[in-house]
Design an enzyme around this catalytic site. Structure first.
Site, PDB file in Angstrom:
ATOM      1  N   TYR A   1      74.760  -6.303 -25.857  1.00 58.38           N
ATOM      2  CA  TYR A   1      73.518  -5.522 -25.992  1.00 58.38           C
ATOM      3  C   TYR A   1      72.344  -6.467 -26.221  1.00 58.38           C
ATOM      4  O   TYR A   1      72.447  -7.399 -27.011  1.00 58.38           O
ATOM      5  CB  TYR A   1      73.626  -4.545 -27.175  1.00 58.38           C
ATOM      6  CG  TYR A   1      73.609  -3.117 -26.699  1.00 58.38           C
ATOM      7  CD1 TYR A   1      72.476  -2.606 -26.078  1.00 58.38           C
ATOM      8  CD2 TYR A   1      74.725  -2.298 -26.824  1.00 58.38           C
ATOM      9  CE1 TYR A   1      72.462  -1.308 -25.599  1.00 58.38           C
ATOM     10  CE2 TYR A   1      74.712  -0.996 -26.348  1.00 58.38           C
ATOM     11  CZ  TYR A   1      73.580  -0.506 -25.735  1.00 58.38           C
ATOM     12  OH  TYR A   1      73.555   0.762 -25.248  1.00 58.38           O
TER      13      TYR A   1
ATOM     14  N   GLU B   1      68.617  -5.230 -26.091  1.00 57.71           N
ATOM     15  CA  GLU B   1      67.347  -4.494 -25.930  1.00 57.71           C
ATOM     16  C   GLU B   1      66.168  -5.402 -26.266  1.00 57.71           C
ATOM     17  O   GLU B   1      66.214  -6.167 -27.231  1.00 57.71           O
ATOM     18  CB  GLU B   1      67.331  -3.271 -26.853  1.00 57.71           C
ATOM     19  CG  GLU B   1      68.198  -2.138 -26.327  1.00 57.71           C
ATOM     20  CD  GLU B   1      68.309  -1.006 -27.312  1.00 57.71           C
ATOM     21  OE1 GLU B   1      67.849  -1.146 -28.468  1.00 57.71           O
ATOM     22  OE2 GLU B   1      68.871   0.036 -26.923  1.00 57.71           O
TER      23      GLU B   1
ATOM     24  N   ASP C   1      57.097  -1.072  -2.318  1.00 60.44           N
ATOM     25  CA  ASP C   1      58.529  -0.989  -2.619  1.00 60.44           C
ATOM     26  C   ASP C   1      59.238  -1.682  -1.461  1.00 60.44           C
ATOM     27  O   ASP C   1      59.429  -1.096  -0.398  1.00 60.44           O
ATOM     28  CB  ASP C   1      58.940   0.483  -2.737  1.00 60.44           C
ATOM     29  CG  ASP C   1      60.447   0.641  -2.917  1.00 60.44           C
ATOM     30  OD1 ASP C   1      61.166  -0.372  -2.837  1.00 60.44           O
ATOM     31  OD2 ASP C   1      60.896   1.784  -3.141  1.00 60.44           O
TER      32      ASP C   1
ATOM     33  N   THR D   1      64.942  -3.161  -4.839  1.00 58.49           N
ATOM     34  CA  THR D   1      66.345  -3.180  -5.233  1.00 58.49           C
ATOM     35  C   THR D   1      66.822  -4.595  -4.951  1.00 58.49           C
ATOM     36  O   THR D   1      66.135  -5.385  -4.308  1.00 58.49           O
ATOM     37  CB  THR D   1      67.192  -2.197  -4.394  1.00 58.49           C
ATOM     38  OG1 THR D   1      66.974  -2.479  -3.012  1.00 58.49           O
ATOM     39  CG2 THR D   1      66.821  -0.753  -4.663  1.00 58.49           C
TER      40      THR D   1
ATOM     41  N   LYS E   1      70.244  -4.907  -1.182  1.00 58.13           N
ATOM     42  CA  LYS E   1      70.155  -4.618   0.257  1.00 58.13           C
ATOM     43  C   LYS E   1      70.046  -5.948   1.008  1.00 58.13           C
ATOM     44  O   LYS E   1      70.965  -6.745   0.922  1.00 58.13           O
ATOM     45  CB  LYS E   1      68.979  -3.671   0.508  1.00 58.13           C
ATOM     46  CG  LYS E   1      69.135  -2.343  -0.239  1.00 58.13           C
ATOM     47  CD  LYS E   1      68.059  -1.357   0.129  1.00 58.13           C
ATOM     48  CE  LYS E   1      68.369   0.019  -0.390  1.00 58.13           C
ATOM     49  NZ  LYS E   1      67.792   0.337  -1.687  1.00 58.13           N
TER      50      LYS E   1
ATOM     51  N   ARG F   1      73.972  -4.597  -7.376  1.00 58.39           N
ATOM     52  CA  ARG F   1      73.116  -3.401  -7.448  1.00 58.39           C
ATOM     53  C   ARG F   1      72.181  -3.539  -8.639  1.00 58.39           C
ATOM     54  O   ARG F   1      72.628  -3.695  -9.771  1.00 58.39           O
ATOM     55  CB  ARG F   1      73.946  -2.136  -7.661  1.00 58.39           C
ATOM     56  CG  ARG F   1      75.082  -1.945  -6.708  1.00 58.39           C
ATOM     57  CD  ARG F   1      75.535  -0.498  -6.691  1.00 58.39           C
ATOM     58  NE  ARG F   1      74.623   0.273  -5.892  1.00 58.39           N
ATOM     59  CZ  ARG F   1      74.620   0.262  -4.562  1.00 58.39           C
ATOM     60  NH1 ARG F   1      75.477  -0.474  -3.896  1.00 58.39           N
ATOM     61  NH2 ARG F   1      73.755   0.986  -3.886  1.00 58.39           N
TER      62      ARG F   1
END
Ligand code: PLP
Length: 433
Positions: free
Chosen positions: A51, A53, A206, A232, A235, A241
């Protein structure tokens, strides 16, 4: 500590079936790719346990000394992969994927019900750019913001910038979004910048589909004109991902994008970053700076052109008449068939692509076209002659759908099936084993 096959044979079997499917098929979905073994190793590592954050040096949990090192390196590589000066541009590498990245930008620079303009989904835009129908606000973007899409000129298949300009003048959006999921041409960034400036809007690109091509400079560079660029990572960029948001460091329209975007990612919309993804992304961004990557991206484009040329020779109508990037959009309506049928038939022959709406379609359920992309099979070593063969196979599939009497098994598709399962078909062990 058991291996997957011992601990959970069911899941192990499903993964193997999917691996086999990827191995046997011609993967032509424009948004997919095969990432490297090195990226997969990072994604499958202990980084998933942590973790963290917050941002490097400002975490809400202890034990983040190596995670900080990882995220800073990933940020540096992201800027380097797109040729950006760290004094002018910053990046957040924590977005969980493309849609969250976009919503994080909207959260950062808009108030609820502010107006946005993106390319309409039936004309190639993405859901997250504000898609809605006459009956329903489909995307969260259209639920929380007021969306007025721009569209293509149906006679040319190109973005109708005149219409965008006219509409923007009346609608006065606060954000204009460039970028698409099914558009075979470059965006005219200088024109969009002018339109955005004339109405006092932010300009965001984008570049999810084309980020690999942008990184290798084989298409126009959105960073020269846009305030914010999202993407992203899985691709054409060929990473795990995930998503990224690039932002200008100088204030734009009075907004400090760096703090607004970082706060929108966390604590605005996300909790702990997926550090295994950030690890995989850092590996992919190192690849993206290699000469081989540039060669690969050039091949993605030349293979796509070879495919477009062959399809045109075979009599197909392509939206916009061709392609400048990694995808072609074929309009099947003049032949009297549709994308849904052709997708299904080709699936039976292990040719994987997707049905896609084309400008002028009446139904989104039975769209009139198919979208074909070159990144994945280029990763598997295909060149222009193989993409010409792909066009011929697709043609064969279309002929079958046109001739209901002809049986699938009695056609040349049998020869094709032999080809894809033969030992000479490019192996994927580099990627999948
Ligand atoms: N933006 C564009 C242009 C896309 O094509 C896609 C996905 O295909 C996305 C965003 C969304 O990405 P994700 O599916 O990772 O949320």
């Amino acid at each position: 500590d058991y291996s997957l096959s011992e601990a959970d044979p069911e899941i192990h079997t499903i993964i193997n079936k999917e691996k086999n499917r990827q191995f046997r098929s011609l993967e032509l979905i424009a948004s997919e790719n095969f990432t490297s073994r090195a990226v997969m190793e990072a994604v499958g590592s202990c980084l998933t346990n942590k973790y963290s954050e917050g941002l490097p040096g400002k975490r809400y949990y202890g034990g983040n000394e190596y995670i900080d090192e990882l995220e800073v390196l990933c940020q540096e590589r992201a800027l380097a992969a797109f040729g950006l000066d760290g004094k002018k541009w910053g990046v957040n590498v924590q977005p969980l994927s493309g849609s969250p990245a976009n919503f994080e930008v909207y959260t950062a620079v808009l108030n609820p019900h502010d107006r946005i303009m993106g390319l309409d989904l039936p004309h190639g835009g993405h859901l997250s750019h504000g898609f809605m129908t006459a009956k329903r606000r489909v995307s969260g973007t259209s639920i929380y913001f007021e969306s007025m899409p721009y569209r293509l000129d149906e006679s040319t298949g190109l973005v109708d910038y005149d219409m965008l300009e006219k509409t923007a003048t009346l609608f006065r959006p606060k954000l204009i979004i460039a970028g698409a999921s099914a558009y075979p041409r470059d965006f005219d960034y200088p024109r969009m910048r002018k339109i955005a400036d004339s109405v006092g809007a932010f300009l965001m690109m984008d570049m999810a589909h084309i980020s690999g091509l942008v990184s290798a400079s084989v298409v126009a560079n959105p960073f020269e004109y846009c305030d914010i660029v999202t993407t992203t990572t899985h691709k054409s960029l060929r990473g795990p991902r995930g998503g990224m948001i690039f932002f200008k460091k100088d204030p734009v329209l009075g907004v400090e994008l760096e703090s607004a975007i970082n706060n929108a990612v966390f604590p605005g919309l996300q909790g702990g970053p997926h550090n295994h993804t950030i690890g995989g992304l850092a590996v992919c961004l190192k690849h993206a700076q290699s000469p081989e990557f540039k060669i690969y991206q050039n091949k993605v484009v030349s293979n796509c052109r070879a495919l477009a040329k062959r399809l045109t020779e075979l009599g197909y109508k392509l939206v916009s008449g061709g392609s400048d990037n990694h995808l072609v959009l074929v309009d099947l309506r003049p032949l009297g068939t549709d994308g849904a049928r052709v997708e299904k038939i080709l699936d039976l022959a292990s040719i994987t692509l997707n049905k896609n709406s084309v400008p002028g379609d009446k139904s989104a359920l039975v769209p009139g076209g198919i979208r074909i992309g070159s990144p994945a099979m280029t990763t598997r070593g295909f060149g222009e002659s193989e993409f010409v063969a792909i066009a011929d196979f697709i043609h064969e599939g279309v002929q079958i759908t046109l001739d209901a009497k002809k049986s699938v098994t009695g056609s040349k598709l049998q020869d094709f099936m032999k080809f894809v399962t033969s030992p000479s078909f490019p192996l994927m062990d580099r990627v999948l084993d």
